[in-house]
Design an enzyme around this catalytic site. Structure first.
Site, PDB file in Angstrom:
ATOM      1  N   ALA A   1       0.835  -1.206   0.000  1.00 20.99           N
ATOM      2  CA  ALA A   1       0.000   0.000   0.000  1.00 20.99           C
ATOM      3  C   ALA A   1       0.873   1.260   0.000  1.00 20.99           C
ATOM      4  O   ALA A   1       1.965   1.246   0.576  1.00 20.99           O
ATOM      5  CB  ALA A   1      -0.924  -0.013   1.220  1.00 20.99           C
ATOM      6  N   PRO A   2       0.441   2.318  -0.698  1.00 23.03           N
ATOM      7  CA  PRO A   2      -0.881   2.546  -1.283  1.00 23.03           C
ATOM      8  C   PRO A   2      -1.081   1.991  -2.691  1.00 23.03           C
ATOM      9  O   PRO A   2      -2.168   2.110  -3.242  1.00 23.03           O
ATOM     10  CB  PRO A   2      -0.976   4.078  -1.309  1.00 23.03           C
ATOM     11  CG  PRO A   2       0.433   4.519  -1.498  1.00 23.03           C
ATOM     12  CD  PRO A   2       1.277   3.541  -0.717  1.00 23.03           C
ATOM     13  N   GLY A   3      -0.036   1.429  -3.331  1.00 22.41           N
ATOM     14  CA  GLY A   3      -0.265   0.699  -4.569  1.00 22.41           C
ATOM     15  C   GLY A   3       0.324   1.267  -5.838  1.00 22.41           C
ATOM     16  O   GLY A   3       0.195   0.650  -6.901  1.00 22.41           O
ATOM     17  N   ASN A   4       0.970   2.434  -5.781  1.00 23.06           N
ATOM     18  CA  ASN A   4       1.545   2.988  -7.005  1.00 23.06           C
ATOM     19  C   ASN A   4       2.603   2.066  -7.608  1.00 23.06           C
ATOM     20  O   ASN A   4       2.650   1.858  -8.827  1.00 23.06           O
ATOM     21  CB  ASN A   4       2.154   4.364  -6.731  1.00 23.06           C
ATOM     22  CG  ASN A   4       1.115   5.458  -6.621  1.00 23.06           C
ATOM     23  OD1 ASN A   4      -0.016   5.295  -7.081  1.00 23.06           O
ATOM     24  ND2 ASN A   4       1.476   6.566  -6.009  1.00 23.06           N
TER      25      ASN A   4
ATOM     26  N   ASP B   1      -0.049  -6.123   2.785  1.00 25.67           N
ATOM     27  CA  ASP B   1       0.002  -4.976   3.680  1.00 25.67           C
ATOM     28  C   ASP B   1      -0.851  -5.321   4.890  1.00 25.67           C
ATOM     29  O   ASP B   1      -1.790  -6.120   4.789  1.00 25.67           O
ATOM     30  CB  ASP B   1      -0.503  -3.701   3.014  1.00 25.67           C
ATOM     31  CG  ASP B   1       0.083  -2.452   3.664  1.00 25.67           C
ATOM     32  OD1 ASP B   1       1.130  -1.976   3.200  1.00 25.67           O
ATOM     33  OD2 ASP B   1      -0.509  -1.963   4.650  1.00 25.67           O
TER      34      ASP B   1
ATOM     35  N   ARG C   1      -5.956   0.796   4.014  1.00 27.04           N
ATOM     36  CA  ARG C   1      -5.021   1.073   2.921  1.00 27.04           C
ATOM     37  C   ARG C   1      -5.168   0.048   1.801  1.00 27.04           C
ATOM     38  O   ARG C   1      -5.062   0.386   0.620  1.00 27.04           O
ATOM     39  CB  ARG C   1      -3.590   1.092   3.454  1.00 27.04           C
ATOM     40  CG  ARG C   1      -3.224   2.396   4.161  1.00 27.04           C
ATOM     41  CD  ARG C   1      -2.002   2.229   5.049  1.00 27.04           C
ATOM     42  NE  ARG C   1      -0.811   1.805   4.329  1.00 27.04           N
ATOM     43  CZ  ARG C   1       0.065   2.624   3.759  1.00 27.04           C
ATOM     44  NH1 ARG C   1      -0.129   3.933   3.798  1.00 27.04           N
ATOM     45  NH2 ARG C   1       1.136   2.157   3.151  1.00 27.04           N
TER      46      ARG C   1
ATOM     47  N   ASP D   1       9.824  -2.610  -0.071  1.00 23.14           N
ATOM     48  CA  ASP D   1       9.896  -1.194   0.301  1.00 23.14           C
ATOM     49  C   ASP D   1       9.352  -1.062   1.721  1.00 23.14           C
ATOM     50  O   ASP D   1       8.218  -0.646   1.928  1.00 23.14           O
ATOM     51  CB  ASP D   1       9.068  -0.366  -0.689  1.00 23.14           C
ATOM     52  CG  ASP D   1       9.229   1.126  -0.479  1.00 23.14           C
ATOM     53  OD1 ASP D   1      10.375   1.578  -0.383  1.00 23.14           O
ATOM     54  OD2 ASP D   1       8.209   1.834  -0.408  1.00 23.14           O
TER      55      ASP D   1
ATOM     56  N   CYS E   1      12.476   5.184   1.701  1.00 21.32           N
ATOM     57  CA  CYS E   1      12.325   6.627   1.524  1.00 21.32           C
ATOM     58  C   CYS E   1      13.252   7.356   2.486  1.00 21.32           C
ATOM     59  O   CYS E   1      12.982   8.488   2.882  1.00 21.32           O
ATOM     60  CB  CYS E   1      10.880   7.052   1.767  1.00 21.32           C
ATOM     61  SG  CYS E   1       9.690   6.214   0.719  1.00 21.32           S
TER      62      CYS E   1
END
Length: 303
Positions: free
Chosen positions: A159-162, A181, A186, A228, A280
């Protein structure tokens, strides 16, 4: 209601808000006096609270090749009055964008670049899933993973799925994506987003990736994993307030411990050929140190 934009909720919540409208307006007036402002908008969080570089980050638009192609999207924007300047030759060209001009990114073939703060949330292409508003850094993991059409892929913290939708586009909707997830809401939002983007051949699971059994026959053909994991978020310039304190050493060590654990778990899937680990974060403790520690721990088991 108070800012003149109406109410997007309904039912009893809308009725309740309207019933107390007079009191809410009185409290708003009192707050404006306290803050010494005359406009409602002046009560909103000022732009200066964001990272100093946030307002200079270009608007990246990923073309969703499951529904359209780059040339058609470029033609659409040209008809909207934008000037297409071709493929960028340098990062400096991206930084110099202004007005209604846009470029094709110099690295990613489906990524268009517009001036900072260009807003496409109301664009027909966005609401129909033909384009995805996704920063370049977020596009790199799926691009680098590069699974061939027909591959079985895991998106471990999805999530969020991009990134999941990007993987589906790379796969051309041929193959299978297993996305995990732990957050129900989400995942529900993600399901809506993937459906709008035209993604098929995916399975969403509300499950901690660490509890997924690599020996389950369902995952026997998984050759690619995108990982991620949760991190400090220190590299997210669009969201990090300027005053936010850096994470403590204890916080970084706790995050790194989790990241090492989940990376080691991902490497235990028997048919795995390629894994992309991304965060990130700008901190070495969450990036190079994690990868180095896990590879040292596993020796030559995955090389």
């Amino acid at each position: 209601l108070l800012f003149g934009k109406g109410l997007k909720c309904g039912g009893r919540w809308k009725a309740l808000a309207r019933r107390h409208r007079a009191r809410l307006e009185a409290e708003l007036a009192r707050l404006k006096v306290q803050q010494k402002v005359s406009r409602n908008e002046d009560l909103l969080a000022p732009a200066r609270a964001a990272s100093p570089g946030a307002s200079q980050v270009p608007r990246y638009v990923r073309v969703n090749t499951l529904k359209t192609c780059v040339d058609d999207v470029i033609d659409f924007f040209k008809r909207q009055g934008y000037s297409y300047l071709g493929k960028a030759a340098s990062v400096e060209e991206l930084r110099a964008l202004s007005g209604k001009k846009f470029l094709l990114d110099l690295h990613l073939p489906e990524l268009l670049v517009f001036p900072p703060q260009t807003d496409f949330h109301d664009s027909l292409l966005y609401t129909s899933g033909h384009i995805i508003l996704q920063d370049k850094a977020s596009c790199l993991p799926a691009f680098l993973l590069g699974p061939a059409a027909g591959s079985h892929v895991i998106d471990a913290c999805a999530a969020p799925g991009n990134k999941t939708s990007h993987l589906a586009a790379i796969l051309k909707n041929k193959g299978q994506i297993f996305a995990f997830d732990v957050d129900t809401k989400r995942l529900a939002t993600m399901n809506t987003m993937l459906t709008r983007a035209g993604v098929t051949g995916f399975q969403l699971a509300q499950q901690d990736f660490l509890t997924v059994d690599p020996g389950d026959p369902k995952y026997s053909k998984v050759t690619h994993i995108l990982l991620d994991p949760s991190c400090s978020g220190s590299g997210m310039v669009n969201r990090v307030p300027r005053e936010e304190a850096a994470p403590s050493a204890e916080r970084l060590q706790a995050l790194a411990g989790f990241q090492r654990k989940v990376l080691s778990h991902a490497l235990s899937f028997p048919a795995l050929r390629r894994l992309v680990y991304s965060t990130c974060s700008l901190h070495r403790e969450e990036n190079e140190d994690v990868v180095r520690a896990v590879l040292q721990e596993r020796g030559s088991a995955f090389r």
